[in-house]
Design an enzyme around this catalytic site. Structure first.
Site, PDB file in Angstrom:
ATOM      1  N   HIS A  53      14.011  11.682   8.987  1.00 55.26           N
ATOM      2  CA  HIS A  53      13.227  11.054  10.056  1.00 55.26           C
ATOM      3  C   HIS A  53      13.643   9.599  10.162  1.00 55.26           C
ATOM      4  CE1 HIS A  53      10.702   8.919   7.095  1.00 55.26           C
ATOM      5  NE2 HIS A  53      10.589  10.057   6.443  1.00 55.26           N
ATOM      6  N   TYR A  63      11.274  24.019  -3.256  1.00 60.84           N
ATOM      7  CA  TYR A  63       9.936  24.168  -3.826  1.00 60.84           C
ATOM      8  C   TYR A  63       9.732  25.647  -4.181  1.00 60.84           C
ATOM      9  CZ  TYR A  63       9.927  19.830  -1.228  1.00 60.84           C
ATOM     10  OH  TYR A  63      10.273  18.598  -0.731  1.00 60.84           O
ATOM     11  N   GLU A  80      15.464  11.743  -2.088  1.00 58.61           N
ATOM     12  CA  GLU A  80      15.445  11.050  -0.794  1.00 58.61           C
ATOM     13  C   GLU A  80      16.007   9.647  -0.911  1.00 58.61           C
ATOM     14  OE1 GLU A  80      12.139   9.876   2.653  1.00 58.61           O
ATOM     15  OE2 GLU A  80      11.485  10.364   0.612  1.00 58.61           O
ATOM     16  N   HIS A  89      10.253  21.605   5.219  1.00 50.51           N
ATOM     17  CA  HIS A  89      10.123  20.378   6.029  1.00 50.51           C
ATOM     18  C   HIS A  89      11.491  19.940   6.545  1.00 50.51           C
ATOM     19  CE1 HIS A  89      11.751  17.929   2.705  1.00 50.51           C
ATOM     20  NE2 HIS A  89      10.954  18.618   1.904  1.00 50.51           N
ATOM     21  N   HIS A  95       7.499   6.929   9.375  1.00 45.94           N
ATOM     22  CA  HIS A  95       8.023   7.894  10.348  1.00 45.94           C
ATOM     23  C   HIS A  95       8.160   7.132  11.658  1.00 45.94           C
ATOM     24  CE1 HIS A  95       6.174  11.407   7.850  1.00 45.94           C
ATOM     25  NE2 HIS A  95       7.279  10.934   7.334  1.00 45.94           N
ATOM     26  N   ASP A 124      11.607   4.274   1.819  1.00 49.91           N
ATOM     27  CA  ASP A 124      11.078   5.623   1.577  1.00 49.91           C
ATOM     28  C   ASP A 124      12.004   6.322   0.591  1.00 49.91           C
ATOM     29  OD1 ASP A 124       9.804   8.059   1.700  1.00 49.91           O
ATOM     30  OD2 ASP A 124      10.033   8.341   3.854  1.00 49.91           O
ATOM     31  N   ASP A 133     -20.700  -3.075   5.244  1.00 50.52           N
ATOM     32  CA  ASP A 133     -19.955  -4.164   5.882  1.00 50.52           C
ATOM     33  C   ASP A 133     -18.507  -4.203   5.387  1.00 50.52           C
ATOM     34  OD1 ASP A 133     -20.459  -4.954   3.317  1.00 50.52           O
ATOM     35  OD2 ASP A 133     -21.019  -7.012   3.817  1.00 50.52           O
ATOM     36  N   GLU A 158      16.268  13.686   2.924  1.00 44.10           N
ATOM     37  CA  GLU A 158      15.331  14.134   1.893  1.00 44.10           C
ATOM     38  C   GLU A 158      15.208  15.657   1.803  1.00 44.10           C
ATOM     39  OE1 GLU A 158      11.153  13.299   2.939  1.00 44.10           O
ATOM     40  OE2 GLU A 158      11.929  12.192   4.660  1.00 44.10           O
ATOM     41  N   HIS A 217       2.334  16.801   0.598  1.00 41.10           N
ATOM     42  CA  HIS A 217       1.653  15.510   0.749  1.00 41.10           C
ATOM     43  C   HIS A 217       0.531  15.365  -0.281  1.00 41.10           C
ATOM     44  CE1 HIS A 217       3.148  15.098   5.179  1.00 41.10           C
ATOM     45  NE2 HIS A 217       4.046  14.729   4.300  1.00 41.10           N
ATOM     46  N   ARG A 245      12.460  17.179  -4.828  1.00 41.21           N
ATOM     47  CA  ARG A 245      12.895  16.534  -3.596  1.00 41.21           C
ATOM     48  C   ARG A 245      13.643  15.258  -3.980  1.00 41.21           C
ATOM     49  NH1 ARG A 245       8.469  16.548  -1.138  1.00 41.21           N
ATOM     50  NH2 ARG A 245       7.624  14.437  -1.308  1.00 41.21           N
ATOM     51  N   ASP A 294       7.363  10.272  -4.625  1.00 39.14           N
ATOM     52  CA  ASP A 294       7.751   9.881  -3.267  1.00 39.14           C
ATOM     53  C   ASP A 294       6.993   8.595  -2.953  1.00 39.14           C
ATOM     54  OD1 ASP A 294       8.121   9.605  -0.501  1.00 39.14           O
ATOM     55  OD2 ASP A 294       8.088  11.758  -0.137  1.00 39.14           O
TER      56      ASP A 294
END
Length: 429
Positions: free
Chosen positions: A359, A388, A399, A355, A366, A274, A41, A384, A246, A397, A263
């Site tokens: 965005h 790598y 951003e 990447h 996004h 972000d 539930d 961003e 990710h 990275r 991130d």
């Protein structure tokens, strides 16, 4: 809700802008999101449909918004349907919106209970010629469950097969891509909360800390500042994990000599921030780490200058790619001759920067919008870039969130430490 009340003028104006885009004699219908089940539930936390929230400010499940600008009865031009509460719901779930509260939030005068929806809709459909229905048309959306909107589309077409059906999504993408001043203020608040979390981390990160402990510090700071929590699953990636774009397991120990890529971003009033920062676990970049960090920062600074009205994502990404190629050559990762002779459709820099650089950002991390639309004043983009290097176990990275104005880019995160020297100095404290 945890967040401060939002002036209803925002939602009134949003509805006005949407209604101007409709065909004559049109009715538009928006449904709230479902409460999604887990097991037994159990249920997930409710997150309102972004389009319904954008047009009404209503942050409650089982809500329906109907817009019919040319309805003959002025009271039927804007209608909000809400779930009617009772003692049982109050006992088990708590308070639900009253009609008066919904009017105050949305600026919609006609608020009815959900039990009246089908009867009212039947009378409206007798007047309407076009019916606008809502769907998730984000280019990257993967929808594997039937949404409330999807169920309603089937029901509506079954009961009213002869109407002319239209899509609301293209209109919503057009409108939501450009942020109004109240929306920008909400995004700024999300950015400010995110800054508090990052500054907290600079005094917390050290060798031996677990990635999930860093995530816990972020969540703590978000919740104590009126955020519902992260706008998306926080990525806390130390060592080689930073090369997984990710990565959300967040279960590794942060070790001496590692970098940790973080991130994350706060949600405030359904609007997202972000941020990405990459810092040395021991507080000091190695020579190689600093070289790569400075290259990413160089690309970021160049990219920000291209976020101006009239530019486009294709032009922007092509420019960023050229800057990235130069940095990767300096780092010894690419050969200049190979770059000159590369297949333009398969640029070599993609091995280390796979990447996109930006965005749209807004009610969704996004956010929706047309990728071929030229940049306009009021759009908010992330910036961003990253490098790598899997074979070296280095992933960096950086951003920030950028507002496009007629006078150039405004960095909504300009107060959040970014320079390597500043990072080291603050971590040393």
């Amino acid at each position: 809700m945890r967040y401060q009340p939002i002036p209803q003028d925002l939602f009134i104006q949003n509805r006005h802008n949407f209604s101007k885009q409709l065909n004559t004699c049109s009715v538009a219908i928006f449904n709230s999101n479902d409460i999604m089940p887990t097991n037994a539930d159990g249920t997930m936390s409710f997150r309102q449909n972004s389009d319904l929230f954008y047009l009404s400010g209503i942050d409650q499940e089982e809500s329906i918004l109907v817009l019919f600008p040319e309805a003959k009865d002025p009271r039927m031009q804007e209608i909000l349907f809400l779930r009617e509460t009772n003692d049982l719901i109050l006992t088990w779930e708590g308070y639900k919106l009253t009609k008066e509260q919904a009017r105050e939030i949305s600026g919609i005068e006609t608020v009815l209970w959900l039990s009246e929806f089908k009867q009212v809709l039947n009378s409206l459909m007798a007047e309407a010629e076009h019916v606008y229905l809502n769907t998730n048309e984000h280019l990257r959306a993967v929808v594997e469950v039937e949404t409330r909107d999807a169920r309603f589309i089937k029901w509506c077409k079954e009961h009213y097969p002869l109407h002319k059906y239209e899509r609301s999504a293209p209109i919503m993408h057009k409108l939501r891509a450009v942020k109004s001043e109240p929306e920008i203020e909400l995004i700024k608040t999300a950015c400010e909360i995110t800054e508090k979390a990052f500054r907290r981390l600079l005094g917390f990160i050290k060798p031996g800390v677990m990635e999930y402990e860093i995530e816990a510090e972020i969540s703590h700071e978000f919740l104590r500042n009126r955020s519902r929590g992260p706008a998306y699953s926080s990525i806390i990636a130390s060592g080689a994990n930073a090369c997984i774009l990710h990565y959300v397991d967040n279960n590794r120990e942060c070790k001496d000599g590692d970098l940790v890529l973080m991130d994350f971003g706060a949600e405030y009033a359904n609007y997202a921030a972000d941020l990405t920062r990459t810092v040395p676990v021991n507080g000091k970049f190695s020579k190689r780490q600093r070289e790569v960090y400075d290259s990413v920062l160089t690309v970021m600074k160049a990219a920000k200058q291209m976020l101006v009205p009239g530019n486009s994502l294709d032009q922007y990404h092509a420019f960023v790619g050229r800057v990235m190629e130069n940095e990767l050559i300096k780092l010894g990762l690419l050969n200049e001759a190979d770059v000159r002779n590369q297949d333009p459709a398969k640029p070599l820099y993609k091995k280390y920067f796979m990447h996109g650089t930006s965005h749209l950002l807004g009610l969704d991390v996004h956010d929706v919008g047309n990728k071929y639309r030229p940049f306009e004043e009021g759009m908010v983009f992330t910036c961003e870039p990253g490098i790598y290097i899997r074979e070296e176990g280095i992933g960096i990275r950086l951003e920030n969130d950028i507002l496009i104005t007629k006078n150039g880019a405004i960095d909504l995160m300009e107060n959040i430490p970014l320079e390597a020297d500043d990072i080291e100095k603050l971590m040393k404290k």
